[in-house]
Design a protein around this motif. Structure first.
Motif, PDB file in Angstrom:
ATOM      1  N   THR A  86     -77.092 -27.576  24.786  1.00 22.47           N
ATOM      2  CA  THR A  86     -75.937 -28.064  25.531  1.00 22.47           C
ATOM      3  C   THR A  86     -74.675 -27.818  24.717  1.00 22.47           C
ATOM      4  O   THR A  86     -74.645 -28.038  23.504  1.00 22.47           O
ATOM      5  N   ILE A  87     -73.652 -27.334  25.394  1.00 24.70           N
ATOM      6  CA  ILE A  87     -72.362 -27.085  24.764  1.00 24.70           C
ATOM      7  C   ILE A  87     -71.262 -27.595  25.690  1.00 24.70           C
ATOM      8  O   ILE A  87     -71.461 -27.681  26.902  1.00 24.70           O
ATOM      9  N   PRO A  88     -70.105 -27.940  25.156  1.00 25.21           N
ATOM     10  CA  PRO A  88     -69.028 -28.459  26.005  1.00 25.21           C
ATOM     11  C   PRO A  88     -68.200 -27.336  26.619  1.00 25.21           C
ATOM     12  O   PRO A  88     -67.958 -26.304  25.987  1.00 25.21           O
ATOM     13  N   TRP A  89     -67.789 -27.557  27.860  1.00 30.38           N
ATOM     14  CA  TRP A  89     -66.871 -26.635  28.520  1.00 30.38           C
ATOM     15  C   TRP A  89     -66.199 -27.377  29.668  1.00 30.38           C
ATOM     16  O   TRP A  89     -66.877 -28.100  30.413  1.00 30.38           O
ATOM     17  N   PRO A  90     -64.873 -27.213  29.865  1.00 33.34           N
ATOM     18  CA  PRO A  90     -64.201 -27.868  30.997  1.00 33.34           C
ATOM     19  C   PRO A  90     -64.813 -27.395  32.317  1.00 33.34           C
ATOM     20  O   PRO A  90     -64.742 -26.206  32.642  1.00 33.34           O
ATOM     21  N   PRO A  91     -65.429 -28.270  33.093  1.00 28.56           N
ATOM     22  CA  PRO A  91     -66.192 -27.850  34.273  1.00 28.56           C
ATOM     23  C   PRO A  91     -65.407 -27.039  35.295  1.00 28.56           C
ATOM     24  O   PRO A  91     -65.974 -26.167  35.959  1.00 28.56           O
ATOM     25  N   GLN A  92     -64.111 -27.310  35.440  1.00 32.77           N
ATOM     26  CA  GLN A  92     -63.329 -26.612  36.455  1.00 32.77           C
ATOM     27  C   GLN A  92     -62.699 -25.319  35.945  1.00 32.77           C
ATOM     28  O   GLN A  92     -62.052 -24.606  36.710  1.00 32.77           O
TER      29      GLN A  92
END
Length: 305
Positions: A86-92
């Protein structure tokens, strides 16, 4: 240091948010295993050419949709917990530039594969959803042109480039030149794994995919080259004009249930004036021929999918 993060877990068909601890020093800030998936029971399925141990499932930890889709997919496909990242990314945020993609996504994926000791087995990088689908490669194109002209002022780089936007899956497939900033990923023959109907490849057999294979300039197997690949797909697009989570789950479930059943039907190759068709049209006859040799009916038709 133990830091808690929210991750999704399946409870029936509903997403439950739970708190899962992670060791920031050991795993790094971008590597969390979706540990709840070990609680799921297996569904019987058949794999062709690969298995769950060959998959790295990449999840957007900041997206409930991405976590939900990934957890169902992990359950249906029996992906080991150690093969989930899992890695972070702005969903939009549906687009980004090549440098950000390299730093925030691709390099993280490659480093985690190596850190977890999975380099010898990962063939597929599967993104869940809510990752950028379009990557601006313009900065690389301009840098490559600059390097080329420094070596040879008379050299010509396509102007404008053939494309300034690439897909996340295509760039992941061409991971080596992309990660190393090599201009060969702009080459129309960058995919040496693909078998082409050309004299240089006459008699070359088709090959089951393996990320351990190295290829020469004409597609021949050759040790120690830079032509190595990772198959890559995205399970769904749930931002913007994409599908709903339920729609994505419905087709992923049907796909899992269809494995190994060899359903009757016809594969249609649609010819039309679109560039996506024109560049593939010459290969349709050989694809039809190979499918029919496997007992699968296939036809070439005029039309739009």
């Amino acid at each position: 240091m133990i830091e808690a993060k929210n991750v999704g877990r399946i409870d029936g068909d509903r997403l439950q948010i739970t708190r899962v601890g992670r060791c920031g020093r050991r795993a790094g800030p971008l590597a969390i295993i979706v540990a709840a998936a070990v609680l799921f029971s297996d569904l019987s399925s058949a794999w062709a050419g690969g298995g769950p141990e060959n998959v790295l499932l990449v999840v957007n930890r900041d997206s409930a949709a991405s976590r939900t889709i990934a957890n169902h997919y992990q359950h249906w496909r029996k992906i080991p917990p150690g093969n989930v990242l899992t890695i972070p990314w702005p969903p939009q945020q549906q687009t980004t530039d090549i440098d950000t993609f390299r730093e925030k996504i691709l390099s993280v994926v490659l480093k985690e594969i190596d850190r977890r000791g999975l380099s010898a087995q990962i063939d597929y990088v599967v993104y869940s959803s809510d990752f950028p689908t379009g990557i601006d490669v313009g900065p690389d194109a301009r840098e490559f042109e600059k390097r080329l002209r420094e070596k040879n002022p008379e050299a010509k780089w396509p102007n404008p480039p053939l494309t300034t936007v690439a897909s996340i899956t295509g760039l992941t497939y061409l991971w080596f030149p992309v990660s190393q900033r090599l201009n060969m990923y702009f080459d129309l023959r960058a995919n040496a794994y693909m078998r082409r109907d050309i004299p240089a490849q006459k008699g070359y057999p088709t090959l089951a995919f393996s990320a351990q294979q190295h290829f020469g300039p004409e597609g021949e197997l050759m040790e120690g080259t830079n032509r190595r690949y990772l198959l890559s797909v995205m399970l769904g697009v749930t931002a913007g004009r994409g599908n709903t989570v339920d729609e994505v789950l419905a087709y992923l479930r049907r796909a899992a249930e269809a494995d190994g059943t060899r359903p009757k039907g016809t594969v249609y190759f649609c010819k039309n004036g679109d560039i996506r068709s024109r560049v593939r049209d010459p290969l349709f006859p050989s694809a039809v021929r190979e499918l029919k040799a496997l007992g699968v009916n296939a036809e070439i038709i005029e039309g739009i999918v």
